[in-house]
Design an enzyme around this catalytic site. Sequence first.
Site, short mmCIF file in Angstrom:
data_model
loop_
_atom_site.label_atom_id
_atom_site.label_comp_id
_atom_site.label_asym_id
_atom_site.label_seq_id
_atom_site.Cartn_x
_atom_site.Cartn_y
_atom_site.Cartn_z
N SER A 112 11.16 0.51 -23.94
CA SER A 112 12.36 1.24 -24.38
C SER A 112 12.87 0.61 -25.66
O SER A 112 13.25 -0.56 -25.67
CB SER A 112 13.44 1.18 -23.31
OG SER A 112 14.66 1.63 -23.87
N MET A 114 21.79 8.74 -26.12
CA MET A 114 23.07 8.73 -25.38
C MET A 114 24.15 9.36 -26.25
O MET A 114 24.21 9.07 -27.45
CB MET A 114 23.48 7.30 -25.06
CG MET A 114 22.43 6.52 -24.27
SD MET A 114 23.01 4.85 -23.96
CE MET A 114 21.55 4.14 -23.20
N ASP A 169 15.80 6.28 -25.84
CA ASP A 169 17.03 6.58 -25.08
C ASP A 169 18.07 7.22 -25.97
O ASP A 169 18.60 6.57 -26.88
CB ASP A 169 17.60 5.27 -24.50
CG ASP A 169 16.81 4.77 -23.31
OD1 ASP A 169 16.61 5.56 -22.38
OD2 ASP A 169 16.40 3.59 -23.32
N ASP A 229 13.15 3.76 -14.40
CA ASP A 229 13.83 3.32 -15.61
C ASP A 229 15.05 2.47 -15.25
O ASP A 229 16.00 2.96 -14.63
CB ASP A 229 14.26 4.55 -16.43
CG ASP A 229 14.88 4.19 -17.76
OD1 ASP A 229 14.89 3.00 -18.12
OD2 ASP A 229 15.36 5.12 -18.45
N MET A 231 20.16 11.35 -22.32
CA MET A 231 21.36 11.09 -21.53
C MET A 231 22.52 11.78 -22.23
O MET A 231 23.44 11.13 -22.75
CB MET A 231 21.57 9.58 -21.40
CG MET A 231 20.58 8.94 -20.44
SD MET A 231 20.51 7.14 -20.60
CE MET A 231 19.32 7.01 -21.92
N MET A 266 16.00 6.85 -11.97
CA MET A 266 16.79 5.78 -12.58
C MET A 266 17.05 4.68 -11.54
O MET A 266 17.54 4.96 -10.44
CB MET A 266 18.14 6.31 -13.07
CG MET A 266 18.08 7.34 -14.18
SD MET A 266 17.21 6.78 -15.66
CE MET A 266 18.19 5.35 -16.12
N HIS A 283 14.41 10.27 -23.52
CA HIS A 283 15.28 10.24 -22.35
C HIS A 283 16.66 10.72 -22.80
O HIS A 283 17.41 9.99 -23.44
CB HIS A 283 15.33 8.83 -21.78
CG HIS A 283 16.19 8.68 -20.57
ND1 HIS A 283 16.51 7.46 -20.03
CD2 HIS A 283 16.81 9.61 -19.78
CE1 HIS A 283 17.29 7.65 -18.97
NE2 HIS A 283 17.49 8.94 -18.80
N HIS A 309 9.57 4.83 -25.09
CA HIS A 309 10.71 5.46 -24.43
C HIS A 309 11.90 5.40 -25.39
O HIS A 309 12.29 4.32 -25.83
CB HIS A 309 10.99 4.69 -23.14
CG HIS A 309 12.10 5.23 -22.30
ND1 HIS A 309 11.89 6.19 -21.33
CD2 HIS A 309 13.42 4.93 -22.26
CE1 HIS A 309 13.05 6.45 -20.73
NE2 HIS A 309 13.99 5.71 -21.28
C1 DX5 Z 1 19.37 2.80 -19.54
C2 DX5 Z 1 18.14 3.28 -20.26
C3 DX5 Z 1 16.96 2.43 -20.09
C4 DX5 Z 1 17.09 1.04 -20.67
C5 DX5 Z 1 16.29 0.14 -19.79
O1 DX5 Z 1 20.30 3.82 -19.53
O2 DX5 Z 1 17.79 4.58 -19.81
O3 DX5 Z 1 15.80 3.06 -20.63
O4 DX5 Z 1 16.61 0.92 -21.98
O5 DX5 Z 1 16.53 -1.16 -20.17
P1 DX5 Z 1 16.08 -2.39 -19.26
O6 DX5 Z 1 14.59 -2.29 -19.11
O7 DX5 Z 1 16.53 -3.55 -20.06
O8 DX5 Z 1 16.79 -2.24 -17.95
ZN ZN Z 2 15.90 5.37 -20.48
#
Ligand code: DX5
Ligand code: ZN
Length: 220
Positions: free
Chosen positions: A7, A34, A32, A172, A65, A134, A63, A30
Amino acid sequence: MIYIAPSILAADYANLGADVRKVPSADLLHVDIMDGHFVPNLSFGPDVTKAVDGVTDQFLDIHMMIEEPERRFETYIKAGGDRLVFHIEATDDHVAAARTLHDLGAQAGFAIKPGTPIEPYLDDLEHFEQVMIMSVEPGFGGQKFMPEVLSKVAAARERIEEAGLSTLIGIDGGISQATIELAAEAGVNAFVAGSAVFGAEDPAEAVDTLRDLARAAAER
Ligand code: DX5
Ligand code: ZN
């Protein structure tokens, strides 16, 4: 096949290109996204996604969010997203959303928060290339793995085997050398890892170690 997906949320944003190039052995990346509404944090958007896509040939899992993910499907596909993973909690019609993604030429995935039951969605797995379970509350990297979500992994694995589907089971949040074997034993085959990869001295070696651990555990 086991997939390890670093990620980039945990990468060094001032040196993002260099960090992406540190993990050539990753199976995919990956990304993310947000929006500060669906989750209480902001990360990056399509421009950064496009910049990442420009420095690597790796497959990009996006991903999402964000609220109303459908509104941004085309944007993230144009930015280089290969598979768009939206939250099941953020859409009213996940099957229609998957169809839209397929029509746009992308793969479809749905992500599910720790508190959301998976049973209502098991019948719809056939419409998705991936389900992302998750194992932390979405929004931040570096949180503690929640082993209680592994019962959802087991339920999804059972249904996928019964129905002969090829849907990947992703996990994740909080995946590290200490937790990846538990997840692999429960039936996960796609592992997101942020801090465990980019926080390591040698991120490429971290990817290989995680893959070796997952592979051995899956074969047990
Ligand atoms: C959290 C993200 C994850 C995050 C995971 O909301 O969706 O993808 O980057 O990070 P680690 O592996 O550090 O838990
Ligand atoms: Zn993620």
